[in-house]
Design a protein around this motif. Structure first.
Motif, PDB file in Angstrom:
ATOM      1  N   ALA A  71      49.037  11.478  21.889  1.00 34.47           N
ATOM      2  CA  ALA A  71      50.462  11.333  21.599  1.00 34.47           C
ATOM      3  C   ALA A  71      50.683  10.411  20.409  1.00 34.47           C
ATOM      4  O   ALA A  71      51.551  10.663  19.564  1.00 34.47           O
ATOM      5  N   PHE A  72      49.897   9.343  20.327  1.00 35.43           N
ATOM      6  CA  PHE A  72      50.024   8.418  19.204  1.00 35.43           C
ATOM      7  C   PHE A  72      49.689   9.124  17.889  1.00 35.43           C
ATOM      8  O   PHE A  72      50.410   8.972  16.891  1.00 35.43           O
ATOM      9  N   LEU A  73      48.610   9.895  17.869  1.00 33.73           N
ATOM     10  CA  LEU A  73      48.200  10.580  16.647  1.00 33.73           C
ATOM     11  C   LEU A  73      49.220  11.641  16.228  1.00 33.73           C
ATOM     12  O   LEU A  73      49.491  11.819  15.038  1.00 33.73           O
ATOM     13  N   ILE A  74      49.793  12.327  17.219  1.00 29.85           N
ATOM     14  CA  ILE A  74      50.850  13.291  16.905  1.00 29.85           C
ATOM     15  C   ILE A  74      52.054  12.573  16.325  1.00 29.85           C
ATOM     16  O   ILE A  74      52.681  13.031  15.353  1.00 29.85           O
ATOM     17  N   GLY A  75      52.385  11.418  16.903  1.00 30.63           N
ATOM     18  CA  GLY A  75      53.496  10.630  16.384  1.00 30.63           C
ATOM     19  C   GLY A  75      53.264  10.184  14.956  1.00 30.63           C
ATOM     20  O   GLY A  75      54.184  10.214  14.124  1.00 30.63           O
ATOM     21  N   VAL A  76      52.031   9.789  14.647  1.00 25.34           N
ATOM     22  CA  VAL A  76      51.703   9.380  13.283  1.00 25.34           C
ATOM     23  C   VAL A  76      51.891  10.541  12.301  1.00 25.34           C
ATOM     24  O   VAL A  76      52.444  10.375  11.210  1.00 25.34           O
ATOM     25  N   THR A  77      51.444  11.732  12.695  1.00 25.75           N
ATOM     26  CA  THR A  77      51.584  12.906  11.825  1.00 25.75           C
ATOM     27  C   THR A  77      53.052  13.259  11.605  1.00 25.75           C
ATOM     28  O   THR A  77      53.492  13.461  10.467  1.00 25.75           O
ATOM     29  N   VAL A  78      53.819  13.337  12.692  1.00 25.38           N
ATOM     30  CA  VAL A  78      55.242  13.659  12.585  1.00 25.38           C
ATOM     31  C   VAL A  78      55.982  12.574  11.809  1.00 25.38           C
ATOM     32  O   VAL A  78      56.856  12.863  10.981  1.00 25.38           O
ATOM     33  N   GLY A  79      55.616  11.324  12.063  1.00 26.59           N
ATOM     34  CA  GLY A  79      56.279  10.214  11.384  1.00 26.59           C
ATOM     35  C   GLY A  79      56.077  10.242   9.883  1.00 26.59           C
ATOM     36  O   GLY A  79      57.011   9.955   9.107  1.00 26.59           O
ATOM     37  N   GLN A  80      54.894  10.595   9.439  1.00 28.30           N
ATOM     38  CA  GLN A  80      54.648  10.658   7.994  1.00 28.30           C
ATOM     39  C   GLN A  80      55.493  11.751   7.346  1.00 28.30           C
ATOM     40  O   GLN A  80      56.057  11.558   6.264  1.00 28.30           O
ATOM     41  N   LEU A  81      55.577  12.905   8.003  1.00 29.43           N
ATOM     42  CA  LEU A  81      56.378  14.002   7.463  1.00 29.43           C
ATOM     43  C   LEU A  81      57.869  13.687   7.503  1.00 29.43           C
ATOM     44  O   LEU A  81      58.650  14.274   6.754  1.00 29.43           O
ATOM     45  N   THR A  82      58.272  12.760   8.366  1.00 28.58           N
ATOM     46  CA  THR A  82      59.678  12.381   8.480  1.00 28.58           C
ATOM     47  C   THR A  82      60.048  11.264   7.512  1.00 28.58           C
ATOM     48  O   THR A  82      61.007  11.389   6.731  1.00 28.58           O
ATOM     49  N   PHE A  83      59.293  10.181   7.545  1.00 25.65           N
ATOM     50  CA  PHE A  83      59.667   9.006   6.751  1.00 25.65           C
ATOM     51  C   PHE A  83      59.359   9.165   5.264  1.00 25.65           C
ATOM     52  O   PHE A  83      60.001   8.516   4.432  1.00 25.65           O
ATOM     53  N   GLY A  84      58.400  10.003   4.903  1.00 23.08           N
ATOM     54  CA  GLY A  84      58.109  10.217   3.487  1.00 23.08           C
ATOM     55  C   GLY A  84      59.313  10.756   2.716  1.00 23.08           C
ATOM     56  O   GLY A  84      59.792  10.129   1.761  1.00 23.08           O
ATOM     57  N   PRO A  85      59.854  11.909   3.127  1.00 22.92           N
ATOM     58  CA  PRO A  85      61.044  12.428   2.444  1.00 22.92           C
ATOM     59  C   PRO A  85      62.256  11.506   2.552  1.00 22.92           C
ATOM     60  O   PRO A  85      63.049  11.404   1.609  1.00 22.92           O
TER      61      PRO A  85
END
Length: 421
Positions: A71-85
């Motif tokens: 769950a943490f790793l999925i959160g990291v992936t989703v978070g990068q795609l969210t906070f980058g833009p």
């Protein structure tokens, strides 16, 4: 590579775009950005030794506890795609603060979690918020530096990236006895708080309003620029970086089986060997940070890729010829060490070619990195008939893709340098 390409590359590396934001990456800023990049590795590896205790105390299965890491790793992936833009639109500092606050709040819940379900949910949110520091940290460097200076900064950050995965499990194993799993997650929480405080006190906005992406309907030059995914040079460098990282992840995932089951090292000997290889990566990263002052960034990355590819071929030959198992450890030193010339420089080249959309570019790089790593890890875990063949195949394929992508990036160099940054 042709001479004209190298010349263009050298010119690009020494000249920065005319922006007041590019004031350089100072020591305090680099220290904070390194902390941001270290939180996720620590949060991933620090509590691994506590899994048995967590299973017992939370009355949960091993699979359920393992899910907290997933769950943490999925959160990291989703978070990068969210906070980058988001950082491209609203600036770097505000999304960074939001993500850090989210990470701290989730960290409190992980420490106090009464059930494994609550823990898994909190770990997802923790990864989501912590990803802001990773993705925006890279974008901040791209805002403040370009070419050689950016490559040096990324190489220095690789030192932290190389140390954190090695130190975290050792620290976790030491702390789990006296402090338990909640105490270990409290250490992660403390790191998150330190991250938030550091951002508030040190990090200033690095993306001026006039350089931020606009909402739909805006006719600014930034919005008229080609999509980042149509930038062949950026995509090529990103793929080269991601697949080089896949080589490292393949090695990390297979290392317990290789060193302990095949070579016959004890757990302590395995730790020392793994640590020595990681130290090699750290030293080469530090060397790369010095060499960029006198050598082209692309040339350094090329050398690293050639050494990495050659070492993977040697490893594969040893596996195919049933060489003594101890000999397999020798080329792996070169494989891991060579990445010190690849990962930091590859990140710098990719972000430098991305132009003004550093946040989106950083998100793409991070998503590729974690996505490919997630695929590679189970592939090399196939033990089969006690052979290292799966690892050899994965490393050769990943190295070949990385080298090909790097070559394609060089051929598209001239068309990219004309784009505004």
């Amino acid at each position: 590579m042709c001479t004209s390409t190298s010349s263009t590359d050298s010119t690009r590396e020494t000249a920065g775009p005319p922006s007041t934001a590019r004031g350089g990456v100072t020591g305090p800023i680099l220290l904070v950005l390194a902390l941001l990049s270290a939180v996720a590795p620590f949060a991933t590896d620090l509590y691994l030794a506590a899994f048995p205790e967590m299973t017992e105390e939370l009355h949960a299965s091993e699979t359920a506890v393992q899910l907290s890491l997933t769950a943490f790793l999925i959160g990291v992936t989703v978070g990068q795609l969210t906070f980058g833009p988001l950082s491209d639109r609203f600036g770097r500092r505000t999304p960074l603060l939001v993500g850090s606050v989210l990470c701290v709040a989730a960290g409190v819940v992980t420490v106090m979690a009464p059930t494994v379900g609550v823990l898994v949910a909190a770990r997802f949110v923790q990864g989501l918020g912590g990803a802001a520091g990773m993705v925006i940290g890279r974008a901040i460097i791209a805002d403040l530096a370009v070419g050689k200076q950016a490559a040096r900064a990324f190489s220095l950050m690789m030192i932290v990236g190389g140390v954190a995965p090695v130190v975290a499990p050792l620290i976790g194993g030491f702390l789990v006895g006296p402090f338990g799993w909640r105490g270990i997650l409290s250490v992660v929480l403390a790191l998150s708080v330190a991250m938030l405080v550091s951002i508030v006190t040190v990090i200033r906005e690095s993306l001026p309003p006039e350089k931020r992406s606009r909402r739909k309907g805006d006719t600014s030059s930034a919005e008229q620029a080609p999509s980042i995914l149509r930038n062949r040079q950026f995509v090529s460098y990103s793929v080269a970086f991601a697949f080089a990282f896949a080589v490292l992840m393949g090695y990390i995932s297979a290392s317990p089986f290789l060193y302990q089951d095949m070579i016959g090292l004890s757990s302590s000997q395995y730790g020392l060997t793994f640590g020595a290889n990681s130290l090699c990566l750290v030293c080469v990263s530090a060397l790369s940070a010095r060499l960029v002052a006198t050598h082209a960034v692309r040339d350094l990355m090329r050398i690293g890729l050639l050494v990495m590819s050659s070492a993977t071929i040697v490893f594969a030959i040893l596996v195919a010829t049933s060489a003594p198992s101890w000999s397999l450890a020798i080329p792996l030193v070169a494989v891991v060490g060579s990445l010190g010339l690849v990962l930091g420089n590859g990140t710098a080249l990719a972000l430098s070619s991305a132009g003004a959309r550093a946040g989106r570019a950083s998100a793409v790089i991070g998503a590729l990195q974690f996505g490919i790593a997630a695929v590679v890890s189970p592939l090399v875990s196939i033990k089969g008939s006690a052979t290292a063949a799966p690892l050899a195949i994965v490393m050769i394929v990943a190295a070949a893709v990385s080298l090909c992508a790097f070559t394609i990036a060089g051929r598209s160099q001239t068309e990219i340098t004309e784009q505004p940054v």
